[in-house]
Scaffold this active site. Structure first.
Site, PDB file in Angstrom:
ATOM      1  N   ASN A   1       0.817  -1.213   0.000  1.00 61.02           N
ATOM      2  CA  ASN A   1       0.000   0.000   0.000  1.00 61.02           C
ATOM      3  C   ASN A   1       0.851   1.263   0.000  1.00 61.02           C
ATOM      4  O   ASN A   1       0.335   2.362   0.181  1.00 61.02           O
ATOM      5  CB  ASN A   1      -0.934   0.007   1.220  1.00 61.02           C
ATOM      6  CG  ASN A   1      -2.058  -1.003   1.078  1.00 61.02           C
ATOM      7  OD1 ASN A   1      -2.501  -1.297  -0.023  1.00 61.02           O
ATOM      8  ND2 ASN A   1      -2.507  -1.550   2.196  1.00 61.02           N
TER       9      ASN A   1
ATOM     10  N   HIS B   1       3.008   2.432   2.136  1.00 61.29           N
ATOM     11  CA  HIS B   1       3.352   3.097   3.387  1.00 61.29           C
ATOM     12  C   HIS B   1       4.123   2.114   4.268  1.00 61.29           C
ATOM     13  O   HIS B   1       4.182   0.917   3.986  1.00 61.29           O
ATOM     14  CB  HIS B   1       2.113   3.665   4.098  1.00 61.29           C
ATOM     15  CG  HIS B   1       1.064   2.661   4.451  1.00 61.29           C
ATOM     16  ND1 HIS B   1      -0.278   2.922   4.397  1.00 61.29           N
ATOM     17  CD2 HIS B   1       1.148   1.374   4.860  1.00 61.29           C
ATOM     18  CE1 HIS B   1      -0.968   1.873   4.765  1.00 61.29           C
ATOM     19  NE2 HIS B   1      -0.126   0.905   5.062  1.00 61.29           N
TER      20      HIS B   1
ATOM     21  N   CYS C   1       2.841   6.421   7.697  1.00 63.19           N
ATOM     22  CA  CYS C   1       4.175   6.982   7.501  1.00 63.19           C
ATOM     23  C   CYS C   1       4.659   6.607   6.106  1.00 63.19           C
ATOM     24  O   CYS C   1       4.554   5.439   5.700  1.00 63.19           O
ATOM     25  CB  CYS C   1       5.122   6.444   8.573  1.00 63.19           C
ATOM     26  SG  CYS C   1       6.838   6.946   8.395  1.00 63.19           S
TER      27      CYS C   1
END
Length: 406
Positions: free
Chosen positions: A290, A292, A327
């Site tokens: 994804n 991240h 993040c």
């Protein structure tokens, strides 16, 4: 020497060699003419330099060659996009529910809704003490969850996303996780992992796990988690579409691996905490499908702030994580940790040792007696946050509980 490869051929800058694996033509470089054929000089530009190849061809193939050379002059690094169907076929993603998976040593049990898989703890999954690391345990939880969706026949082309989620451009994100470790598996242990899902409010899903010894049946790990949906483009949380609810609700089981009577609230720390590790940066290998940072990597950053002497003599028995923000690869992260000074165990209350004098390296060495006898707190509060100038955004809050190693 430049070497640029294509899916249908190869071009070399020192000599031009065109291999076309299409049924429409076969071209060979030659310096002689033969009857009934004509010579054609064609320029091919590779890495900015022009190379002229003499092509001996039949007149009927002249048009086909020109078309092929035009294709070769297109951008060489642009890959041909694979269709969803081709990608699913390559990964062998089931389109229907599977009762068993012999390759993963897995099966669907309990009325066809609970997933069970057998795994062996490998040598690269253990630490210096030959026990599985916490990261290994968390990776096993994540892997079995994805395999559960795989065998259900609901998996689309996303990271655990169902067909209905892909239509709405949604992905799963974990909002909370609680893991209790009773015993750490040893290298070579054969484990049986069970996982199942249940409802969590109107728009969430709960997933639980139990890890047992295959032979003994002893429980090693219990875990529970809460998952919500996020729009892949806007990165905002989303309500659960009715189509998705219809896909996953038949799999729900009303059972809890960890019975949490009251959810413990984790306080927010600031930079005045006792242990701070700044300027942590994600690596490419930390990213998941994804795009991240994988949530397992967050735990590694959290535990980096725990003192080494403490880790020599203690092991984690419980961790609670509350995820606030994702993040990315370009973010800079700060890890903050604060011990709970009121959580010193009575067994830690040792102030002196009677007996003969000990050498300083025994008292203060790497496996020091001082470290073993020091009064350590057994609970810590953690925070990971993004650093962007004077602005700090929370990524995840955490709470860890520890016990003495045997």
């Amino acid at each position: 020497m430049a070497n640029t490869s294509l899916s249908s051929g190869a071009i070399y800058s020192s000599r031009v060699l065109i291999r076309c694996y299409h049924s429409r033509m076969l071209v060979r470089c030659s310096s002689s003419e033969r009857g009934g054929q004509q010579r054609s000089n064609a320029a091919v530009r590779v890495n900015g330099a022009a190379h002229r190849a003499t092509l001996q061809v039949g007149a009927a193939l002249e048009t086909s060659i020109n078309e092929t050379l035009a294709e070769l002059s297109a951008p060489l690094l642009a890959p041909a996009p694979a269709t969803d169907g081709r990608e699913r076929s390559r990964q062998n993603i089931p389109t229907e529910k599977q009762a068993e998976d012999p390759f993963r040593q897995a099966q669907i049990v309990e009325g066809g809704v609970r997933y069970q898989q057998t795994v062996v703890v490998r040598s690269y999954e253990v630490g210096p003490d030959r026990t599985a690391t916490l990261e290994t345990i968390l990776n096993l939880l994540q892997e079995t969850a994805l395999n559960h969706v795989w065998m259900s026949g609901l998996l689309g082309d996303g990271f655990g996303a169902t067909h209905g989620m892909i239509k709405s451009n949604l992905i799963w994100v974990v909002s909370r996780m609680h893991v209790q470790v009773d015993h750490y598996p040893l290298w070579g242990d054969v484990l049986e992992i069970d996982t199942w899902v249940g409802s969590s409010g109107k728009n969430g899903m709960r997933r639980d796990w139990l890890i047992r010894g295959r032979g003994s049946g002893n429980i090693y790990v219990r875990a529970t988690s809460t998952w919500v949906m996020m729009n892949k483009n806007t990165r905002r949380l989303s309500k659960m579409p009715e189509e998705v609810r219809g896909e996953i609700s038949p799999w729900f089981i009303d059972r809890h691996a960890i019975r949490e009577e009251a959810t413990e609230k984790i306080i927010k720390l600031d930079s005045n905490a006792k242990h701070v590790d700044s300027d942590l940066k994600p690596k490419r290998s930390d990213l998941d499908m994804n795009q991240h940072v994988n949530n397992v990597k967050y735990v590694r950053w959290m535990l980096e702030t725990i003192p080494d002497q403490f880790l020599q003599h203690h092991q984690l028995s419980s961790i609670i994580l509350e995820y606030r923000k994702e993040c990315g690869s370009s973010d800079v992260v700060q890890s903050i940790c604060q011990p709970d000074e009121d959580s010193v165990s009575p067994s830690e209350n040792v102030s002196m040792v009677r007996g003969p004098s000990l050498l300083p390296e025994v008292i203060n060495g790497h496996h020091s007696l001082a470290g073993a006898l020091q009064q350590w707190p057994t609970k810590y509060t953690h925070l990971l946050q993004l650093k962007a100038g004077d602005v700090h955004e929370e990524i995840v809050r955490g709470r860890t509980t520890w016990k003495k190693k045997l």
